[in-house]
Design a protein around this motif. Structure first.
Motif: not given
Ligand SMILES: *Cc1c(COP(=O)(O)O)cnc(C)c1O
Length: 411
Positions: A95-97, A202, A124, A174, A228, A199
């Motif tokens: 995932s994103g993190s 969004h 974020h 974010t 997203k 990153d």
């Molecule tokens: C949502 C988001 C993340 C993290 O995504 P997760 O899947 O919730 O871990 C990282 N960076 C940005 C800019 C985000 O908006």
């Protein structure tokens, strides 16, 4: 046998959530409704396979089909984001993190300086929050928005970069409602000899559709979540110049992760194909039209918006003049069937748990086929409920009937 018979408890929970999702107005800027086809890939037998490693270099037997799945997803990411030929893609981040931490781990040493946007200004958690692994492991220096314009001030960012000499400059946010000038970011990174990373979690759907400028021609590394505005599975993608590929791949596996989620990777492939369609381009354009229409209507009702409007899918509303905090407003609107989240605004005087702002996004309601006309209706409900809390339940009923006319994909 099916869940309904074998496990009615979980089945009922899914049905309840399905009902909730279809009956409310989903304005959480990071959420969306994926297609039946993305859900089909996610719920497939690809879930069963262990595939530690990369295509052609797996640690377990039986991966000939999985290799093709992952290669297809990579190919489609390359096409979808129009990557230059000397760019590399990793579709394995869970995932994103983890995705962002994997880039830091691959390219930096603990303690290195990273320049990123302040969390209260739209950054974020993984961009250096003190409570997050990123903030504990690296030396984050934060830039903010200009107090007058509430927009990025590239002259100030350059000055800060010049003073602090970061190893990596991070952009992409974010909760920032304006278009990002990636070219300027790139120039700043070049001047101070830093790695440039965007990153685009969004705005990925807007970038893929060409309605927001892409960082890819200029940057070294671009990360994105796929769930997203891109409307795919919950997952992450890392795109980078070839020279960073080995370090980043190693940081993902075996550095941080084990077996990749190949069902999610198939979901990425499906979503990237959808994102190449003419329909998706129109969808992304409509997201922005809707966001602008919602912003204008909210302003007509006397709401102050951070930066005075929006260029993308999200809006930050400042409640300071409305006699209600972000937390109460979020709860109140939820009881009226309008789902969004409280958010810090730049230079917020309140606390993160009960900040002064609300964040609204139009990606999900646009997936349901709503247009500008519906946005003014939504704004009028928000204004009505914030003015007179006692009508929340009545509005909830109206919202439910209204939402029925806009069936969500996948529900
Ligand atoms: C949502 C988001 C993340 C993290 O995504 P997760 O899947 O919730 O871990 C990282 N960076 C940005 C800019 C985000 O908006």
């Amino acid at each position: 046998m099916g869940l309904k018979k074998s496990d009615p408890q979980v089945y009922d929970l899914i049905q309840r959530e399905r009902k909730r999702q279809s009956e409310v107005l989903e304005l959480i800027a990071s959420e969306n409704y994926v297609s039946d086809e993305v859900l089909e890939a996610l719920g497939s037998v690809l879930n069963n396979k262990y595939a530690e490693g990369y295509p052609g270099k797996r640690y377990y037997a039986g991966n000939e089909v999985i290799d093709d799945v992952e290669r297809l997803a990579i190919e489609r990411v390359k096409e979808g984001f129009e990557l230059p030929i000397d760019w590399h893609v990793n579709v394995q981040p869970y995932s994103g993190s983890p995705m962002n931490l994997e880039v830091y781990a691959g390219l930096l040493n603990p303690g290195d300086t990273i320049l990123a946007l302040d969390l209260a200004h739209g950054g974020h958690l993984t961009h250096g929050s003190k409570v997050n692994f990123s903030g504990k492991q690296y030396n984050f220096v934060h830039y903010g928005v200009n107090p007058k314009t509430e927009r990025l001030d590239y002259v100030e960012i350059l000055k800060l970069a010049d003073r602090t000499r970061p190893r990596l400059i991070l952009s992409g946010f974010t909760a920032y409602p304006r278009e990002i000038d990636f070219k300027k970011f790139h120039e700043i990174a070049e001047k101070v000899n830093a790695i440039s990373m965007a990153d685009i979690s969004h705005i990925a759907g807007l970038v893929a559709a060409g309605v927001h400028q892409s960082p890819i021609p200029f940057f070294d590394v671009v990360t994105t979540t796929t769930h997203k505005t891109l409307r795919g599975p919950r997952a992450g993608i890392i795109m980078c110049k070839d020279k960073f590929a080995t370090s980043i791949d190693k940081a993902v596996f075996p550095g941080m992760q084990g077996g990749p989620h190949e069902n999610a990777i198939a979901g990425i492939a499906v979503a990237m194909k959808e994102a190449r369609s003419a329909g998706f381009r129109k969808y992304a354009e409509q997201i922005v039209k809707n966001s602008r229409a919602l912003a204008r209507s909210l302003q007509d009702f006397g709401f102050r918006l951070v930066s005075d409007g929006t260029d993308n899918h999200l809006i930050l509303m400042d409640l300071t003049n409305k006699n209600i905090g972000g937390k109460d407003a979020q709860n109140l609107l939820e009881s009226a069937g309008i789902v969004l989240n409280r958010n810090m605004i730049p230079f917020d005087k309140r606390s993160p748990m009960d900040p002064s702002g609300l964040r609204l996004g139009t990606a999900a309601v646009t997936s349901r086929g709503m247009k500008e006309k519906e946005m003014s209706k939504i704004a009028s409900w928000i204004a009505a409920v914030i003015t007179d809390h006692s009508i929340a339940l009545q509005v909830k009923d109206e919202v439910k009937r209204f939402a029925k006319n806009f069936p969500a994909p996948g529900l």
